[in-house]
Structures are given as structure tokens and as C-alpha cells.
Design a protein around this motif. Structure first.
Motif, short mmCIF file in Angstrom:
data_model
loop_
_atom_site.label_atom_id
_atom_site.label_comp_id
_atom_site.label_asym_id
_atom_site.label_seq_id
_atom_site.Cartn_x
_atom_site.Cartn_y
_atom_site.Cartn_z
N THR A 96 0.86 -1.22 0.00
CA THR A 96 -0.21 -0.24 0.02
C THR A 96 1.03 1.15 0.00
O THR A 96 1.96 1.13 0.42
CB THR A 96 -0.92 0.00 0.99
OG1 THR A 96 -2.08 1.16 1.01
CG2 THR A 96 -0.28 0.10 2.42
N GLU B 129 -13.54 5.63 1.79
CA GLU B 129 -13.37 7.23 1.83
C GLU B 129 -14.46 7.71 2.61
O GLU B 129 -15.53 7.26 2.59
CB GLU B 129 -13.17 7.77 0.43
CG GLU B 129 -14.11 7.22 -0.68
CD GLU B 129 -14.19 7.56 -1.90
OE1 GLU B 129 -13.96 8.53 -2.09
OE2 GLU B 129 -14.66 6.76 -2.78
N TRP C 176 -11.83 1.59 8.10
CA TRP C 176 -10.67 0.69 8.58
C TRP C 176 -9.61 1.13 7.31
O TRP C 176 -9.71 1.77 6.51
CB TRP C 176 -10.90 -0.63 8.61
CG TRP C 176 -12.01 -1.43 7.35
CD1 TRP C 176 -13.04 -0.92 6.92
CD2 TRP C 176 -11.06 -2.34 6.69
NE1 TRP C 176 -13.25 -1.61 5.80
CE2 TRP C 176 -12.15 -2.61 5.60
CE3 TRP C 176 -9.97 -3.04 6.69
CZ2 TRP C 176 -11.88 -3.62 4.62
CZ3 TRP C 176 -9.88 -4.01 5.73
CH2 TRP C 176 -10.73 -4.31 4.48
N ALA D 254 -3.21 6.65 12.65
CA ALA D 254 -3.69 6.09 11.58
C ALA D 254 -3.29 6.95 10.04
O ALA D 254 -3.74 6.42 9.07
CB ALA D 254 -5.23 5.67 11.45
N ASP E 290 -5.10 9.44 9.61
CA ASP E 290 -6.62 10.20 9.36
C ASP E 290 -7.19 11.11 10.37
O ASP E 290 -6.75 11.03 11.46
CB ASP E 290 -7.61 9.22 9.13
CG ASP E 290 -7.56 8.27 8.09
OD1 ASP E 290 -8.06 8.88 6.93
OD2 ASP E 290 -7.18 7.26 7.95
N ARG F 56 -7.07 11.92 5.02
CA ARG F 56 -5.85 12.14 5.36
C ARG F 56 -5.48 13.15 5.80
O ARG F 56 -5.53 14.29 5.32
CB ARG F 56 -5.05 11.41 4.25
CG ARG F 56 -5.46 10.02 3.59
CD ARG F 56 -5.23 8.67 4.64
NE ARG F 56 -3.90 8.75 4.93
CZ ARG F 56 -3.51 7.61 5.53
NH1 ARG F 56 -4.23 6.53 5.71
NH2 ARG F 56 -2.12 7.66 5.66
#
Ligand code: WTA
Length: 653
Positions: A264, A389, A415, A504, A506, A521
Motif C-alpha cells: 500500500t 473514503e 478501516w 492511522a 486520518d 488523510r
């Protein structure tokens, strides 16, 4: 960012589950109570109830060496056995596991018994090729049943799969093969997308053409029947499977045996190989799939539209649904081929009851209009899910009203590849849902929203989303790079009093009732159509082109895809006269497609003569985002040369 979402927090619409839905709910309030009382005991119970352990575990969590967690580590299981054999042994062998629909209209329905026997054959083939437990196998396939078979066959023999999305280029494929040192690649001659054949085997050939690689064998599934070049290392999947027995006894592996690596994008140019292991991952995959989707495996027909090349496809197409014995739809193609109602036609055909998809898809359907879904009978749907999203309330409402016939609950699930399974979501039989909110941590998961200072922000405030306790399906590391694992996720607040916190990437806000709203993000990771892309990765691809001197990439707001890739490029002086701007944009877009894949192709490329930088030389992406989104340019006080923004905006007019 918080400005854009402030209005959402005044969202006053509330949708409780209908009395009938609540009465038949799989989830009960006691889940939250049990988890709150004894979090580890709760997960141990889930692991025992949901999975078959060849050797039961006695230890639930080992967190003595954080952030390296071990879950259920003295237990042993076989992941594929849990997804296949035990359902057959329980008498459910005739239940359909996969209703597969090819894009051209061909279809296959495969029972649990048939899938089990295919996976056993494939496992025997891999063993025959010398693949051993712990070896890595790369999978580069379209959405065909063989993708599921391949993943489970690798898991069955205790090897590790690395699925690479079919949209990635030969170069991306090669770097992932090299990083994991894969010994076998499983691919197909091609697949169908948008009414055309997209070749895959040629990309594998190109990937392996230069230099020595770790790959010994390429197994090729015949999907399209198109011509393929043949190399010594190539073998046809169907010939190999036909030549082996369909008997294979699943062996038990330790709970922490690696199950897969999935690459990723992060904030640097190099993708991260996220590592997941077996027992904890499968526990949370099965638990969330059952509770969040209110799954009744005897009657539901479930459809998750994600490709197996992404984490959503791993957890909610392969492992969660199959561990739970669900019947599901698998679709090869694009939503609008051969007509814009294709998805709705599939739902009608298979009487799909649970649909899990991404906001980008929903927004695309909104644009096409409700007349398309209204041509089909969608009354079989009883639950809708969203992932990937933030879902805007307008799309959420459209999803519920037009697809869900005004009554179907919508759950928004937050997640990541790293978390392995759903972490934040409503439970549809219990939660009063709000359009646009991801809402609450699922039972057994501890989430918080913190300020930069590491303190809880309190209701009504925004901050950074963190996971405060280890969880069963957490990533166990970045393949081959433990330092990067620690630095990336665990060092934002190194002195947190209760041990390391997982950050995370976010932003999130808690509303006045304490429900969680995701804000997107906060780092240099973009989210385009629910796919994660790194600004740095695309920038390094652009500067690798001989015409480019410097490049900066930002994710600009896009009505349909959430964000879109916008690049600002400085052309080398020697090249400026040679080609027109339009030509060079086209060349560079094609270049990025070739290097990374079509998903990373910039929507726009602006040729500029300067880039805005701080005095320390850091590109100010915030300002470029303002430009790309047509906003007035924000604070430029830290800019080294303030006239630059004028030059850029003038240049773009
Ligand atoms: C974003 C996909 C808002 C988020 C499962 C996260 C979301 C990244 C949601 C992970 C959601 C995912 N609401 N944002 N419901 N779900 N995201 O690894 O920014 O492909 O960090 O995993 O997608 O993307 P990934």
C-alpha cells in the motif's frame, strides 16, 4: 479541512433500525458489554466461536514487545480449512460459495464442495512446484474464481500471498515481486474490463524480462483465450490442476504464521508491504463480517464489489465471507459494461441482500441518475455498506433511498490495509445511524481522537484518529522493514502513558454525542476512488522522466472520485521549446501510467516555472492544493518567495 466538514456535524437526521431489522439482528448489545468488561476475554471467545483450531490457544495476546503483537500465538489453525473444509464437513458442501459473473455475461456458480476441491488441487500444484510454508507467491489476476482459489491454496500450505492489483504496471509488479522475493507468480492471459480484453501475462513477461528474479514458475490461467508468448518457466493453470489429485489434508500452522503481504502507498516513494498473519486476522475478519453485515449465511446473498487486489477484497471477498460460510457474488468487470445498469441487473439476478461498495461508485451512479437502478428489482437488498473514503451525507441518503428503497440501513465502515478489518462502524441492528458518520468503534476495539499534544479532544472537536489498544487483525509489520513500521505508525506520541498508540494518518472529529466523523488523510497520501496513492510515489515517477526537472503532486477535491491527482511540473530548460505543453502533459500522463498504473495517472498536469517552497526547501502542497481546487491562496508567510504563487496562478490561466 475542518471548515469543509463543519456543516456535517450539524447533521440532524437519525435513522434507527426498523423494529423488524432490530428483532432479527445478529448483533446484540451484550457484545459491547462483554468487550468493555474483558476485552481480551471477548476476543478469545470470538476466536474460539468463529474458528476451528487444530490446536487450541491458551494465550490471547502477547504485547510484551510493542508494537510487535502476537495473538493466540500458541494456537494452531489452517486458514483455508476454516474457509472451506469445515463447511463441507458440517454438511454445507452444496451451498454456493461464489456466484461468479464474468463481464461478457458468462457465469459460474461454485459450491463450497467444489471450491474446496479446486483449492486442494491448486495446493497440490503449488507443493509440486516446490512452494513451501513461508514462501511468497505473487498473484496478478482479474476478478475470476481462480483468484480466490489461488489465495486460499497459498494459505492452505502455509505460504504467503502477495496479491497485486491487475491495474498496476509491469514495473510496479516487478518491484513488489522483488521486495517479497516471490517464487511463483499466478496470472491469467488477460481479463475483461470495459468490454475489452486487458492483457495481464504480457505485463508479467515484461516485469520478469530484465535481470535475475526470484520467480521460478509462472502459472497462467486461461481466461480470454488470447495469444500469449510462452517462456520456459510458464505453465498453464488448468493443465497443472488436471494433473494432480483433489485430495489434500490441511495441516495446522501457528496462529502467527504469515498469511499475506499487501502493498500500500505511504508517504514516501516506496510502497509498504503490510504483513498480516493468520489467527488474529481471521478472527476479526469473520467477526466483523458477521456482525457489521448482520450475516445470516443460510439465506443472505452478499456482494462486496472490491477487487481482490485491495484489502477490502482480501477481508470482505475472501477471508471474512468464506470463514462465515456465506454465499456471495463475484463480478469481473466494470459497473457500466455493457450497460449502465449492470450492477443492478446482477443484484436482481442473484437476489443480493447485502451490498458493500465505495462512495465513489455511489456518486458515479448518482450522476447517471436514479432511472437506471429503477429499471431493476432491488427489493432483495436489506443492508448497504460503504468503505474506502468519507461518504458525504448526500451520497449516503441517495444510497439509502434509491438503492435501499428508503428503508435499508447504510453502514459506513472505517478501516485500513493496516488494520486488516473494520474498526469503526455502526452495527445495523443496534445503532441509530447518521448520514455521513462512521460512528463508533466496533466491540473490542479502542479508538480515540487526539490533538497534536496527545490529549483526547473531547466531544465537538477534531483531531487525529488513533487506536489505543492492540487488535487481533492489526498489521504485524512492514515486510523486511521493522524500523519503518515503528516510525510510520507508532512514534507520534512516544511517551504516551499507557503504551504506544497507533496513528492511522486520518483526521477525525467527535460530534456532540461522541460519534466519529472521518475527515480524510492528514499526510501526503491521497485517496482517489477509494484507492490509496502516495504523492511522493507519483512525484518520483514524474521526475524519472528525462523532460522533468521537478514535480509536485497533490490530491485535489473531485466530486466523483473524492480526490484526483493533480501534478505541477517544471520542465527542464533544454526541453521547453521542443514540445508543446499539451503534448508534454499527455506524454507524462502516459509515463505515470506505464510506471505505476492507470490509477495513478494525473487528472491534470500543470507546467510551471517554479514551485512554492518554504525557506527550508519543502514544497508547500497546501498552496498547490488551493490552486488546484481553484481557491484563494492561503497563508504564504512561510513561503521563500511569495511572488511564485502569482507566477503559478498566472501561468495556469
Ligand atoms: C480511508 C481501505 C473515511 C482512510 C479499507 C484510510 C475512509 C484509508 C473510510 C485506508 C471511511 C477508509 N471513511 N475514510 N469509511 N474507509 N477510509 O488501506 O483515509 O485502501 O486511512 O483501506 O482510506 O485505505 P486502504
Amino acid at each position: 479541512m475542518s471548515v469543509q466538514i463543519d456543516h456535517l456535524l450539524h447533521e440532524s437526521r437519525r435513522f434507527p433500525p426498523s423494529p423488524e431489522f432490530a428483532a432479527a439482528s445478529v448483533a446484540t448489545e451484550s457484545l459491547y458489554e462483554q468487550a468493555a468488561e474483558d476485552r481480551l476475554g471477548f476476543w478469545a471467545n470470538q476466536a474460539r466461536e468463529l474458528l476451528h483450531w487444530h490446536k487450541p490457544f491458551t494465550r490471547t495476546l502477547d504485547w510484551t514487545n510493542p508494537p510487535f503483537a502476537k495473538w493466540f500465538d500458541d494456537g494452531e489453525l489452517n486458514v483455508a480449512y476454516n474457509c472451506l473444509d469445515r463447511h463441507v464437513l458440517a454438511g454445507d458442501g452444496d451451498r454456493i460459495a461464489l456466484h461468479w459473473e464474468g463481464e461478457p455475461g458468462d457465469s459460474r456458480s461454485i459450491s463450497y464442495a467444489q471450491l474446496t476441491s479446486e483449492v486442494k488441487r491448486a495446493a497440490n500444484v503449488l507443493i509440486g512446484l516446490g512452494v513451501q510454508a513461508g514462501d511468497r507467491v505473487a498473484i496478478y489476476l482479474p476478478m475470476i474464481p481462480e483468484a480466490v482459489v489461488a489465495m486460499l491454496a497459498v494459505a492452505r500450505i502455509g505460504a504467503v500471498h502477495s496479491v497485486i492489483f491487475g491495474g498496476f504496471s509491469a514495473e510496479s509488479l516487478r518491484s513488489r515481486i522483488d521486495d517479497a522475493e516471490a517464487v511463483v507468480v499466478i496470472t491469467a492471459d488477460g481479463g475483461y474490463r470495459k468490454g475489452r480484453v486487458t492483457p495481464l501475462k504480457p505485463a508479467v513477461d515484461a516485469a520478469l524480462a530484465s535481470g535475475d528474479s526470484s520467480v521460478r514458475t509462472v502459472l497462467v490461467v486461461e481466461r480470454t483465450g488470447g495469444d500469449v508468448e510462452w517462456n520456459e518457466r510458464d505453465k498453464w493453470w488448468h493443465e497443472e490442476l488436471a494433473a494432480v489429485s483433489d485430495e489434500h489434508e490441511a495441516q495446522a500452522f501457528p496462529a502467527e504464521n504469515p498469511l499475506f503481504i499487501l502493498y500500500t502507498s505511504g508517504t514516501t516513494g516506496k510502497p509498504k508491504g503490510i504483513l498480516h498473519t493468520s489467527g488474529g486476522y481471521l478472527t476479526q475478519a469473520a467477526f466483523t463480517h458477521k456482525q457489521v453485515f448482520d450475516l445470516k449465511p443460510e439465506k443472505d446473498v452478499y456482494w462486496c464489489t472490491a477487487d481482490v487486489g485491495w484489502i477490502t477484497g482480501h477481508t470482505y471477498v475472501v477471508y471474512g465471507p468464506l470463514a462465515n460460510g456465506a454465499t456471495q457474488v463475484l463480478y469481473e468487470g466494470t459497473p457500466d459494461t455493457p450497460h449502465p445498469g449492470r450492477w443492478w441487473e446482477i443484484i436482481e439476478k442473484y437476489k443480493v441482500s447485502i451490498l458493500y461498495t465505495a462512495p465513489t461508485a455511489i456518486r458515479t451512479f448518482m450522476k447517471i441518475g436514479r432511472q437506471e437502478p429503477q429499471k431493476f428489482d432491488l427489493t432483495s437488498l436489506r443492508l448497504l455498506g460503504s468503505v474506502g473514503e468519507p461518504i458525504n451525507p448526500e451520497a449516503w441518503m441517495w444510497y439509502r433511498e434509491v438503492i435501499g428503497n428508503h428503508v435499508t440501513p447504510v453502514v459506513d465502515t472505517w478501516w485500513q490495509t493496516e488494520t486488516g478489518a473494520i474498526m469503526v462502524s455502526a452495527l445495523p441492528g443496534l445503532t441509530v445511524v447518521k448520514p455521513g458518520a462512521a460512528q463508533v468503534a466496533i466491540p473490542g476495539i479502542s479508538i480515540d481522537v487526539l490533538g497534536e499534544d496527545g490529549h483526547h479532544v473531547g466531544h465537538g472537536n477534531g483531531g487525529l484518529l488513533v487506536v489505543t489498544e492492540p487488535w487481533p487483525s492489526m498489521l504485524r509489520g512492514i515486510w523486511g522493514d521493522p524500523d519503518r513500521f515503528i516510525e510510520t505508525y507508532w512514534e507520534k506520541w512516544p511517551d504516551a502513558p499507557n503504551g504506544p498508540l497507533y496513528f492511522a494518518g486520518d483526521g477525525a472529529r467527535l460530534d456532540r454525542e461522541g460519534d466519529i466523523w472521518l475527515l480524510g488523510r492528514v499526510d501526503d497520501v491521497m485517496n482517489v476512488s477509494g484507492h490509496r496513492l502516495s504523492t511522493a510515489e507519483i512525484e518520483s515517477s514524474l521526475v524519472a522522466h528525462p523532460a522533468v526537472a521537478e514535480a509536485a503532486v497533490v490530491g485535489a477535491h473531485d466530486e466523483t472520485t473524492g480526490q484526483a491527482v493533480v501534478a505541477f511540473v517544471i520542465i527542464k530548460f533544454s526541453q521547453t521549446d521542443a514540445v508543446s505543453h499539451a503534448d508534454i502533459s499527455a506524454v507524462l500522463r502516459a509515463h505515470v501510467t506505464l510506471q505505476i498504473g492507470a490509477i495513478a495517472r494525473p487528472r491534470e498536469i500543470f507546467i510551471v516555472s517554479e514551485l512554492p517552497k518554504t525557506r527550508s526547501g519543502k514544497i508547500m502542497r497546501r498552496l498547490l492544493r488551493d490552486v488546484a481546487e481553484g481557491r484563494e491562496i492561503g497563508d504564504t508567510t512561510t513561503l521563500a518567495d511569495t511572488s511564485i504563487m502569482q507566477i503559478i496562478t498566472d501561468g495556469m490561466r
